[in-house]
Design a protein around this motif. Structure first.
Motif, PDB file in Angstrom:
ATOM      1  N   LEU A 182      -3.381   9.672  13.270  1.00 51.71           N
ATOM      2  CA  LEU A 182      -2.394   8.746  14.450  1.00 51.71           C
ATOM      3  C   LEU A 182      -2.922   7.754  14.755  1.00 51.71           C
ATOM      4  O   LEU A 182      -2.433   6.622  15.396  1.00 51.71           O
ATOM      5  CB  LEU A 182      -1.726   9.998  15.132  1.00 51.71           C
ATOM      6  N   GLU A 183      -4.368   7.983  15.289  1.00 57.34           N
ATOM      7  CA  GLU A 183      -4.949   6.936  15.987  1.00 57.34           C
ATOM      8  C   GLU A 183      -5.505   5.734  15.326  1.00 57.34           C
ATOM      9  O   GLU A 183      -5.644   4.895  15.584  1.00 57.34           O
ATOM     10  CB  GLU A 183      -6.491   7.537  16.675  1.00 57.34           C
ATOM     11  N   TYR A 184      -6.101   6.154  13.994  1.00 61.09           N
ATOM     12  CA  TYR A 184      -6.395   5.051  13.326  1.00 61.09           C
ATOM     13  C   TYR A 184      -5.867   4.386  11.998  1.00 61.09           C
ATOM     14  O   TYR A 184      -6.162   3.529  11.345  1.00 61.09           O
ATOM     15  CB  TYR A 184      -7.890   5.449  12.833  1.00 61.09           C
ATOM     16  N   MET A 238      -2.214  21.930   9.595  1.00 65.03           N
ATOM     17  CA  MET A 238      -3.535  21.579  10.391  1.00 65.03           C
ATOM     18  C   MET A 238      -3.373  22.044  11.631  1.00 65.03           C
ATOM     19  O   MET A 238      -2.381  22.162  12.349  1.00 65.03           O
ATOM     20  CB  MET A 238      -3.464  19.947  10.129  1.00 65.03           C
ATOM     21  N   PRO A 239      -4.804  22.126  12.059  1.00 66.74           N
ATOM     22  CA  PRO A 239      -4.571  22.885  13.452  1.00 66.74           C
ATOM     23  C   PRO A 239      -4.240  21.994  14.652  1.00 66.74           C
ATOM     24  O   PRO A 239      -3.418  22.477  15.693  1.00 66.74           O
ATOM     25  CB  PRO A 239      -6.455  23.257  13.619  1.00 66.74           C
ATOM     26  N   ASP A 240      -4.609  20.772  14.573  1.00 62.00           N
ATOM     27  CA  ASP A 240      -4.245  19.962  15.812  1.00 62.00           C
ATOM     28  C   ASP A 240      -2.842  19.407  15.721  1.00 62.00           C
ATOM     29  O   ASP A 240      -1.824  19.734  16.585  1.00 62.00           O
ATOM     30  CB  ASP A 240      -5.021  18.954  16.139  1.00 62.00           C
ATOM     31  N   ILE A 241      -2.281  18.452  14.795  1.00 61.64           N
ATOM     32  CA  ILE A 241      -1.049  18.020  14.629  1.00 61.64           C
ATOM     33  C   ILE A 241      -0.804  18.287  13.126  1.00 61.64           C
ATOM     34  O   ILE A 241      -1.688  17.983  12.303  1.00 61.64           O
ATOM     35  CB  ILE A 241      -1.092  16.481  14.981  1.00 61.64           C
ATOM     36  N   SER A 242       0.392  19.060  12.697  1.00 62.20           N
ATOM     37  CA  SER A 242       0.705  19.322  11.522  1.00 62.20           C
ATOM     38  C   SER A 242       1.204  18.140  10.693  1.00 62.20           C
ATOM     39  O   SER A 242       1.830  16.879  11.230  1.00 62.20           O
ATOM     40  CB  SER A 242       1.958  20.274  11.379  1.00 62.20           C
ATOM     41  N   GLY A 243       1.089  18.076   9.320  1.00 58.30           N
ATOM     42  CA  GLY A 243       1.697  17.119   8.506  1.00 58.30           C
ATOM     43  C   GLY A 243       3.152  16.696   8.686  1.00 58.30           C
ATOM     44  O   GLY A 243       3.662  15.486   8.727  1.00 58.30           O
ATOM     45  N   ILE A 244       3.941  17.930   9.047  1.00 60.86           N
ATOM     46  CA  ILE A 244       5.164  17.759   9.412  1.00 60.86           C
ATOM     47  C   ILE A 244       5.314  16.799  10.634  1.00 60.86           C
ATOM     48  O   ILE A 244       6.271  15.916  10.631  1.00 60.86           O
ATOM     49  CB  ILE A 244       6.035  19.245   9.332  1.00 60.86           C
ATOM     50  N   LYS A 245       4.682  17.145  11.547  1.00 66.13           N
ATOM     51  CA  LYS A 245       4.693  16.175  13.009  1.00 66.13           C
ATOM     52  C   LYS A 245       4.381  15.047  12.777  1.00 66.13           C
ATOM     53  O   LYS A 245       5.158  13.895  13.091  1.00 66.13           O
ATOM     54  CB  LYS A 245       3.715  16.876  13.846  1.00 66.13           C
ATOM     55  N   ILE A 246       3.370  14.654  11.908  1.00 70.77           N
ATOM     56  CA  ILE A 246       3.042  13.103  11.525  1.00 70.77           C
ATOM     57  C   ILE A 246       4.222  12.754  10.727  1.00 70.77           C
ATOM     58  O   ILE A 246       4.579  11.548  11.029  1.00 70.77           O
ATOM     59  CB  ILE A 246       1.719  13.212  10.609  1.00 70.77           C
ATOM     60  N   ALA A 247       4.894  13.284   9.968  1.00 72.95           N
ATOM     61  CA  ALA A 247       5.831  12.648   8.820  1.00 72.95           C
ATOM     62  C   ALA A 247       7.201  12.248   9.842  1.00 72.95           C
ATOM     63  O   ALA A 247       7.706  11.416   9.599  1.00 72.95           O
ATOM     64  CB  ALA A 247       6.213  14.017   7.749  1.00 72.95           C
ATOM     65  N   GLU A 248       7.158  13.221  10.755  1.00 68.17           N
ATOM     66  CA  GLU A 248       8.444  13.015  11.579  1.00 68.17           C
ATOM     67  C   GLU A 248       8.206  11.647  12.506  1.00 68.17           C
ATOM     68  O   GLU A 248       9.156  10.866  12.704  1.00 68.17           O
ATOM     69  CB  GLU A 248       8.666  14.266  12.430  1.00 68.17           C
ATOM     70  N   TYR A 249       7.154  11.497  12.814  1.00 66.86           N
ATOM     71  CA  TYR A 249       6.577  10.308  13.762  1.00 66.86           C
ATOM     72  C   TYR A 249       6.987   9.109  12.715  1.00 66.86           C
ATOM     73  O   TYR A 249       7.406   8.208  12.990  1.00 66.86           O
ATOM     74  CB  TYR A 249       5.133  10.412  13.968  1.00 66.86           C
ATOM     75  N   LEU A 250       6.330   9.037  11.340  1.00 65.20           N
ATOM     76  CA  LEU A 250       6.295   8.086  10.596  1.00 65.20           C
ATOM     77  C   LEU A 250       7.600   7.770  10.096  1.00 65.20           C
ATOM     78  O   LEU A 250       8.156   6.516   9.678  1.00 65.20           O
ATOM     79  CB  LEU A 250       5.423   8.509   9.232  1.00 65.20           C
ATOM     80  N   LYS A 251       8.800   8.712  10.011  1.00 59.37           N
ATOM     81  CA  LYS A 251      10.059   8.663   9.689  1.00 59.37           C
ATOM     82  C   LYS A 251      10.624   7.849  10.761  1.00 59.37           C
ATOM     83  O   LYS A 251      11.460   6.991  10.372  1.00 59.37           O
ATOM     84  CB  LYS A 251      10.736  10.052   9.739  1.00 59.37           C
ATOM     85  N   LYS A 252      10.510   8.294  12.232  1.00 55.67           N
ATOM     86  CA  LYS A 252      10.980   7.266  13.176  1.00 55.67           C
ATOM     87  C   LYS A 252      10.342   5.773  13.118  1.00 55.67           C
ATOM     88  O   LYS A 252      10.850   4.765  13.287  1.00 55.67           O
ATOM     89  CB  LYS A 252      10.470   7.747  14.562  1.00 55.67           C
ATOM     90  N   GLU A 253       9.234   5.644  12.595  1.00 55.00           N
ATOM     91  CA  GLU A 253       8.652   4.197  12.180  1.00 55.00           C
ATOM     92  C   GLU A 253       9.030   3.498  11.044  1.00 55.00           C
ATOM     93  O   GLU A 253       8.739   2.333  10.530  1.00 55.00           O
ATOM     94  CB  GLU A 253       6.892   4.385  12.376  1.00 55.00           C
ATOM     95  N   GLY A 254       9.742   4.425  10.019  1.00 61.05           N
ATOM     96  CA  GLY A 254      10.113   3.705   9.087  1.00 61.05           C
ATOM     97  C   GLY A 254       9.277   3.611   7.809  1.00 61.05           C
ATOM     98  O   GLY A 254       9.286   2.819   6.819  1.00 61.05           O
TER      99      GLY A 254
END
Length: 186
Positions: A44-46, A61-77
């Motif tokens: 998410l940083e880089y 993943m221990p810090d931020i799951s792939g699903i959480k990242i995907a949810e963020y990416l979904k909001k970003e299109g």
């Protein structure tokens, strides 16, 4: 150019995936750039958005799951080309809420990565200005702006590029023109 981002906290698996993807894309003559992120936070940083991006996310993943990242990416299109990878088959259903492009099991990366790359190349070639050239031995994506002309002789098509590369394959001009029609290629 295809941009591949691999986010997996297991460095050995991430490198294995990268090696398989690099092999498949190199074999097809496709330019690419591949990055590995060892944590969701680092991703998410880089990570930056690119036109033809393929994002491979480990679901757990221990810090931020792939699903959480995907949810963020979904909001970003940016969720159209997400591939989830995991060792746990039971997580597939939860990941479907993010509309992933594909799902790969870590135990089957050797067989599933090549298939996924084929599907991704086909998907990208339909969206970007590329000509999908298929022969019995290879599949290539040739940028339409590089195509100078095509010739047809004795059931063979020869495609000539601006870099004077020649590609010979079997097909019909009608099939070629169907691919090039949207690009106003004459």
């Amino acid at each position: 150019m295809i941009y591949v981002s691999i986010c997996d906290d297991d460095v050995i698996i991430a490198r294995k995936i990268k090696k398989l993807i690099e092999y498949e894309l190199s074999k097809k003559g496709i330019e690419f750039h591949c990055n590995i992120y060892i944590s969701g936070r680092r991703f998410l940083e880089y990570n930056k958005e690119f036109k033809n991006e393929l994002i491979i996310l480990d679901i757990e993943m221990p810090d931020i799951s792939g699903i959480k990242i995907a949810e963020y990416l979904k909001k970003e299109g940016r969720n159209k080309n997400i591939v989830f990878i995991t060792s746990y088959d039971n997580l597939v259903f939860r990941s479907l809420e993010c509309y992933p492009f594909a799902f790969i099991r870590k135990k089957n990366v050797e067989t599933e990565i090549p298939k996924m790359i084929e599907q991704f190349i086909y998907r990208v070639s339909k969206k970007c200005s590329s000509f999908l050239l298929e022969t019995p031995k290879t599949t290539m994506c040739i940028p339409i702006e590089n195509i100078m002309y095509l010739t047809y002789w004795e059931h063979k098509i020869e495609l000539i590029t601006s870099t004077t590369e020649k590609y010979e394959f079997r097909g019909t001009m009608k099939e070629c023109l169907n691919q090039l029609k949207e690009e106003s290629f004459f």
